[in-house]
Write an enzyme that holds these catalytic residues in place. Structure first.
Site, PDB file in Angstrom:
ATOM      1  N   CYS A  22      -0.262  24.238  -0.195  1.00 25.49           N
ATOM      2  CA  CYS A  22      -0.335  25.321  -1.158  1.00 25.49           C
ATOM      3  C   CYS A  22       0.116  24.885  -2.546  1.00 25.49           C
ATOM      4  CB  CYS A  22       0.533  26.487  -0.668  1.00 25.49           C
ATOM      5  SG  CYS A  22      -0.096  28.062  -1.237  1.00 25.49           S
ATOM      6  N   ASP A  24       8.037  33.168   4.639  1.00 29.86           N
ATOM      7  CA  ASP A  24       8.596  32.355   3.557  1.00 29.86           C
ATOM      8  C   ASP A  24      10.063  32.766   3.374  1.00 29.86           C
ATOM      9  OD1 ASP A  24       8.799  30.669   1.380  1.00 29.86           O
ATOM     10  OD2 ASP A  24       7.584  31.897   0.033  1.00 29.86           O
TER      11      ASP A  24
HETATM   12  O1  LIG Z   1       4.721  28.537  -5.574  1.00 24.99           O
HETATM   13  C1  LIG Z   1       4.952  29.540  -6.240  1.00 24.99           C
HETATM   14  O2  LIG Z   1       5.379  29.458  -7.398  1.00 24.99           O
HETATM   15  C2  LIG Z   1       4.675  30.893  -5.672  1.00 24.99           C
HETATM   16  C3  LIG Z   1       4.668  31.978  -6.517  1.00 24.99           C
HETATM   17  C4  LIG Z   1       4.395  33.236  -6.039  1.00 24.99           C
HETATM   18  C5  LIG Z   1       4.134  33.426  -4.680  1.00 24.99           C
HETATM   19  C6  LIG Z   1       4.151  32.352  -3.809  1.00 24.99           C
HETATM   20  C7  LIG Z   1       4.421  31.084  -4.284  1.00 24.99           C
HETATM   21  N1  LIG Z   1       4.490  29.997  -3.454  1.00 24.99           N
HETATM   22  C8  LIG Z   1       4.382  30.000  -2.034  1.00 24.99           C
HETATM   23  O3  LIG Z   1       5.632  29.882  -1.403  1.00 24.99           O
HETATM   24  C9  LIG Z   1       5.441  29.297  -0.109  1.00 24.99           C
HETATM   25  C10 LIG Z   1       6.535  28.289   0.189  1.00 24.99           C
HETATM   26  O4  LIG Z   1       6.631  27.283  -0.734  1.00 24.99           O
HETATM   27  P1  LIG Z   1       7.637  26.021  -0.557  1.00 24.99           P
HETATM   28  O5  LIG Z   1       6.990  25.075   0.427  1.00 24.99           O
HETATM   29  O6  LIG Z   1       8.961  26.525  -0.089  1.00 24.99           O
HETATM   30  O7  LIG Z   1       7.706  25.435  -1.916  1.00 24.99           O
HETATM   31  C11 LIG Z   1       4.044  28.717  -0.128  1.00 24.99           C
HETATM   32  O8  LIG Z   1       3.150  29.540   0.618  1.00 24.99           O
HETATM   33  C12 LIG Z   1       3.667  28.774  -1.572  1.00 24.99           C
HETATM   34  O9  LIG Z   1       2.327  28.948  -1.784  1.00 24.99           O
END
Ligand SMILES: O=C(O)c1ccccc1N[C@@H]1O[C@H](COP(=O)(O)O)[C@@H](O)[C@H]1O
Length: 205
Positions: A10, A125
């Protein structure tokens, strides 16, 4: 036979990272459509990136967008909408539950409305005050274990890395795993070596 755990990368913003994801173990690529994110891509940029994603499912990560904007993203060729805000099931039914990954930011006392079982998947998340996602922090995976046991199709997210994803898979047994900052050099810039290591760890937990 063991089912293969699906992988979602992602927060992609660069062509070369989408191409690399296609070559690896990835089933979904996600693009963050939230303007306050350092990984934000505009609709114009999204159009360019989804044309090179090939057979990999293309996911738009959105926060509290109205129906018309969600519809437009699907019409542009996005396969799935990751609803990462405080969306109500009614908007998911309007766009089609099967086109929705509903994200929950996990904190104590999380309750998941059983109606979300009808979604493509439920993504878990980490909750952090003042941000919607991409925290790079893990949460208490017992919450995910419990929801998997209740029959939810869980995509585990939040702070996964090549180092901890194997342990996460063994403990939670999720449908899929999702990573953003754990495979990055800097926000929105993916590290191809870490992408490879992540896939290796998923395939050899
Ligand atoms: O990445 C971002 O800035 C974000 C902003 C708004 C909604 C979701 C976002 N990210 C998502 O968060 C999860 C976990 O990320 P991480 O691996 O802990 O960095 C993932 O699905 C991102 O797409």
């Amino acid at each position: 036979m063991e089912r293969k755990v699906k992988v979602k990368f992602c927060g992609l913003t660069r062509e070369e990272d989408v191409v690399k994801a296609r070559e690896l173990c990835v089933s979904y690529v996600g693009f963050v459509m939230y303007p306050k994110s350092p990984r934000y891509v505009s609709k114009e940029r999204l159009k360019e990136l989804i044309t090179i994603a090939g057979d990999v499912l293309k996911v738009a990560v959105v926060v509290n967008l109205p129906y018309e904007d969600l519809r437009e993203l699907l019409d542009m060729g996005v396969d799935l909408l990751q609803l990462h805000g405080d969306e109500d099931p009614s908007i998911a039914f309007r766009v089609g539950m099967d086109r929705v990954i509903k994200a929950f930011r996990v904190k104590d006392g999380l309750r998941v409305d059983p109606v979300w079982r009808e979604a493509h998947a439920v993504l878990l998340d980490t909750h952090k005050e003042g941000t919607y996602g991409g925290t790079g922090e893990t949460f208490n995976w017992d919450v995910a274990v419990s929801l998997v046991r209740q029959g939810y199709r869980i995509i585990l997210s939040g702070g996964l890395t090549p180092q901890n994803v194997g342990e996460a898979i063994k403990k939670v047994k999720p449908y899929g795993v999702d990573v953003s900052s754990g495979i990055e050099l800097s926000p929105g810039v993916k590290d191809h070596k870490k992408m490879e290591e992540f896939c290796h760890a998923v395939e050899n937990p």
